[in-house]
Design an enzyme around this catalytic site. Structure first.
Site, short mmCIF file in Angstrom:
data_model
loop_
_atom_site.label_atom_id
_atom_site.label_comp_id
_atom_site.label_asym_id
_atom_site.label_seq_id
_atom_site.Cartn_x
_atom_site.Cartn_y
_atom_site.Cartn_z
N LYS A 114 45.80 -19.73 -64.25
CA LYS A 114 46.03 -18.98 -65.49
C LYS A 114 45.36 -19.73 -66.63
O LYS A 114 45.52 -20.95 -66.74
CB LYS A 114 47.54 -18.89 -65.76
CG LYS A 114 47.90 -18.03 -66.94
CD LYS A 114 48.12 -16.59 -66.54
CE LYS A 114 48.25 -15.65 -67.71
NZ LYS A 114 46.98 -15.28 -68.37
N LYS A 148 50.16 -27.71 -68.38
CA LYS A 148 50.99 -26.91 -69.28
C LYS A 148 51.87 -25.90 -68.53
O LYS A 148 53.07 -25.78 -68.80
CB LYS A 148 50.06 -26.16 -70.24
CG LYS A 148 50.76 -25.38 -71.34
CD LYS A 148 49.79 -24.53 -72.14
CE LYS A 148 48.63 -25.35 -72.65
NZ LYS A 148 47.71 -24.54 -73.48
N THR A 155 52.11 -18.03 -79.33
CA THR A 155 51.74 -19.45 -79.39
C THR A 155 52.39 -20.09 -80.61
O THR A 155 52.99 -21.17 -80.53
CB THR A 155 50.21 -19.61 -79.41
OG1 THR A 155 49.70 -18.98 -78.23
CG2 THR A 155 49.80 -21.07 -79.42
N SER A 192 52.24 -14.64 -71.91
CA SER A 192 51.26 -14.07 -70.98
C SER A 192 51.91 -13.87 -69.60
O SER A 192 51.67 -12.86 -68.94
CB SER A 192 50.05 -14.99 -70.83
OG SER A 192 49.07 -14.70 -71.80
N LYS A 211 40.50 -21.78 -66.66
CA LYS A 211 39.94 -21.55 -68.00
C LYS A 211 38.55 -20.97 -67.85
O LYS A 211 37.90 -21.17 -66.83
CB LYS A 211 39.85 -22.87 -68.79
CG LYS A 211 39.80 -22.66 -70.28
CD LYS A 211 41.19 -22.42 -70.88
CE LYS A 211 41.13 -22.09 -72.36
NZ LYS A 211 42.48 -22.06 -72.95
N ASN A 220 44.98 -17.27 -84.99
CA ASN A 220 46.19 -16.72 -84.37
C ASN A 220 47.30 -17.76 -84.30
O ASN A 220 48.42 -17.53 -84.78
CB ASN A 220 45.82 -16.19 -82.98
CG ASN A 220 47.05 -15.74 -82.21
OD1 ASN A 220 47.84 -16.58 -81.75
ND2 ASN A 220 47.26 -14.45 -82.09
P1 NAD Z 1 41.40 -18.30 -83.41
O1 NAD Z 1 40.00 -17.98 -83.03
O2 NAD Z 1 42.36 -17.21 -83.69
O3 NAD Z 1 41.41 -19.26 -84.71
C1 NAD Z 1 40.71 -20.45 -84.80
C2 NAD Z 1 40.87 -20.94 -86.23
O4 NAD Z 1 40.31 -22.24 -86.35
C3 NAD Z 1 40.14 -20.07 -87.26
O5 NAD Z 1 40.95 -19.94 -88.40
C4 NAD Z 1 38.89 -20.89 -87.58
O6 NAD Z 1 38.39 -20.61 -88.89
C5 NAD Z 1 39.48 -22.28 -87.50
N1 NAD Z 1 38.47 -23.31 -87.32
C6 NAD Z 1 37.36 -23.30 -86.56
N2 NAD Z 1 36.70 -24.46 -86.70
C7 NAD Z 1 37.43 -25.23 -87.56
C8 NAD Z 1 37.28 -26.52 -88.10
N3 NAD Z 1 36.23 -27.27 -87.78
N4 NAD Z 1 38.24 -26.97 -88.94
C9 NAD Z 1 39.30 -26.21 -89.26
N5 NAD Z 1 39.49 -24.98 -88.79
C10 NAD Z 1 38.56 -24.50 -87.95
O7 NAD Z 1 41.92 -19.27 -82.25
P2 NAD Z 1 43.41 -19.55 -81.81
O8 NAD Z 1 43.73 -18.61 -80.71
O9 NAD Z 1 44.29 -19.64 -83.00
O10 NAD Z 1 43.23 -20.99 -81.14
C11 NAD Z 1 43.29 -22.19 -81.91
C12 NAD Z 1 43.64 -23.33 -80.98
O11 NAD Z 1 44.88 -23.03 -80.35
C13 NAD Z 1 42.63 -23.58 -79.85
O12 NAD Z 1 42.61 -24.95 -79.55
C14 NAD Z 1 43.24 -22.82 -78.69
O13 NAD Z 1 42.79 -23.30 -77.44
C15 NAD Z 1 44.70 -23.11 -78.95
N6 NAD Z 1 45.61 -22.19 -78.27
C16 NAD Z 1 45.61 -20.86 -78.56
C17 NAD Z 1 46.48 -20.02 -77.87
C18 NAD Z 1 46.57 -18.56 -78.15
O14 NAD Z 1 47.39 -17.89 -77.53
N7 NAD Z 1 45.82 -18.03 -79.10
C19 NAD Z 1 47.33 -20.55 -76.89
C20 NAD Z 1 47.32 -21.92 -76.64
C21 NAD Z 1 46.45 -22.72 -77.33
#
Ligand code: NAD
Length: 434
Positions: A74, A98, A194, A362, A110, A225
């Site tokens: 997953k 995780k 998340t 999920s 992934k 997100n």
């Molecule tokens: P997303 O695409 O919704 O948002 C990413 C955010 O990070 C955006 O606001 C972007 O502008 C910002 N960003 C990008 N580069 C940056 C930088 N250099 N400095 C500061 N901000 C920056 O992505 P997301 O889903 O929110 O994921 C963010 C993190 O959370 C990732 O590491 C992802 O693997 C992790 N994550 C997400 C989920 C999920 O369900 N969405 C689950 C587990 C982990």
């Protein structure tokens, strides 16, 4: 993977080194640690995509099935220019740890595509998403490996991919992918999961250490997100969110921000930067404009890195002043930052627990798809809270008993579960005794 972050070539080596070090210290069987040193399979493909100008471009894509001892793999699919096979493998290892931390019947996987999706038209993005599924369909499936959204992928993209898979297999099988639109079998509460999971972990921690919410300042790096929802929920619970940032930069206000106003304004202006001065929020709250580096080094109670990996490293760890770090992004700290922070008494709530709310909901979506029976939002939230609180309690009990970091405790609980599953097929001692 950020320009200032861990180089893409060593992120996997670093992830394995940390897992081995924690596993050995926790007394995990050497054979189990060996099983987790490398992925079971990694597929690489070139995706041909017809561009709007009629040309064909090829995009490099990956899918890694890291380990499936506990169940089907997953993990999300990332669309980003800095994706690499090493990064995908690191993220897949973290997914393995995780899923086990929160007790899901899943292994880890992934995927990723090297692309800047902001430079594609909507039609090109759809063709790319469908091309990914065509290339990977033989390696995925509801009982094999189940993707989900990650950075710069979303529910619509998951919907296109599920549709493509169903066209290939000529079967309705929504459980092939999670994070879908509700209308296509998505789960209520997945969008916030998340952030909500992270909020539950921070709340459980606050209870244990007796934090006074109104006196607790928070800085959130990344307003996507994950970052938005955790910031919103923390503010609603009374924490003072004094700084937020996105890829364009950050804002700081001693008085704290109203997160929903920031979110609305960002989405109207398309840029968090536009929030600073052009769309009204500045008139509501006094603020300073800060860089992402400044945000990480703020003197706050809780720092929430929620963007990309490798932002706290050997070269800046000494400048981090936060008392607690809640890792909402995957891998925001390199392993070099672990010991200095632990020695200084900084608690790091690790990514493999703190951001596990996303994969947990999920999993709920997958269960609902298999049952053909959707749950209410209340059911989703209640069960999410049960899973996260139970996992936090197990981590905290181990940490307290062994005097180790929260990360080491979460890894130890997780790796022992994986070890038990692998050992159920027979151990070296058992076979040699026959
Ligand atoms: P997303 O695409 O919704 O948002 C990413 C955010 O990070 C955006 O606001 C972007 O502008 C910002 N960003 C990008 N580069 C940056 C930088 N250099 N400095 C500061 N901000 C920056 O992505 P997301 O889903 O929110 O994921 C963010 C993190 O959370 C990732 O590491 C992802 O693997 C992790 N994550 C997400 C989920 C999920 O369900 N969405 C689950 C587990 C982990």
């Amino acid at each position: 993977m950020s320009e200032a972050g861990t180089s893409t070539s060593n992120v996997f080596t670093d992830a394995v080194a940390r897992m081995v070090q924690i596993g050995e210290a926790a007394g995990i069987d050497a054979e189990i640690i060996d099983a987790l040193r490398q992925p079971r399979a990694t597929v690489a493909a070139a995706l041909p995509v017809r561009m709007d100008d009629g040309s064909t471009r090829y995009f490099e894509a990956f899918r890694c099935r890291y380990n499936d001892a506990l169940g089907p793999a997953k993990g999300g699919i990332r669309f980003h220019p800095n994706v690499s096979i090493e990064e995908v493998r690191a993220l897949a290892l973290w997914m393995t740890i995780k899923c086990s931390v929160v007790g899901l019947p899943y292994g880890g996987g992934k995927g990723g595509v090297i692309v800047d999706p902001k430079k594609l038209s909507r039609l090109e993005l759809e063709r790319l998403s469908r091309a990914y599924m065509r290339a990977m369909a033989d390696f995925l499936g509801p009982d094999v490996d189940i993707p989900a959204p990650d950075v710069y992928t979303n529910a619509r993209i998951m919907g296109w991919m599920a549709d493509e898979y169903q066209a290939i297999t000529r079967r309705k099988s929504p459980a092939v992918i999670t994070g879908k639109p509700i209308e296509l079998g998505g789960s209520l509460g997945r969008d916030e999961a998340t952030g909500r999971g992270a909020f539950i972990v921070i709340e459980a921690y606050a209870e244990r250490v007796g934090l006074d919410r109104a006196q607790t300042t928070v800085a959130v790096q990344g307003f996507g997100n994950a970052g938005y929802h955790v910031a919103r929920l923390l503010q609603a619970a009374g924490y003072r969110v004094v700084a937020v940032s996105d890829s364009k930069g950050g804002i700081y206000s001693e008085a704290g921000f109203d997160i929903d106003s920031l979110y609305t304004t960002k989405h109207e202006s398309r840029l968090l930067k536009g929030v600073y001065c052009e769309n009204g929020i500045c008139e509501l709250v006094d603020h300073d404009t800060i860089s992402n580096e400044d945000l990480l080094e703020l003197d706050v109670d809780i720092l929430v890195p929620a963007a990309l990996e490798g932002v706290i490293r050997a070269d800046n760890v000494d400048r981090i002043r936060a008392r607690t770090i809640a890792e909402v992004a995957n891998g925001p700290l390199t392993s070099a930052a672990d010991a200095p922070l632990f020695d200084r008494g900084v608690t790091v709530l690790p990514d493999v627990l703190t951001n596990a709310g996303g994969v947990t909901v999920s999993y709920f979506e997958w269960v609902q798809n298999k049952q053909g029976y959707p749950w209410t939002l209340d059911e989703v939230r209640t069960r999410l809270a049960d899973v996260m609180n139970k996992a936090f309690d197990q981590m905290w009990a181990y940490k307290t008993e062994h005097g180790v970091s929260a990360r080491a405790a979460a890894y130890a609980v997780s790796m022992q579960r994986i070890a038990n599953a692998i050992s159920a097929g027979g151990t070296r001692a058992w076979f040699r005794a026959s």
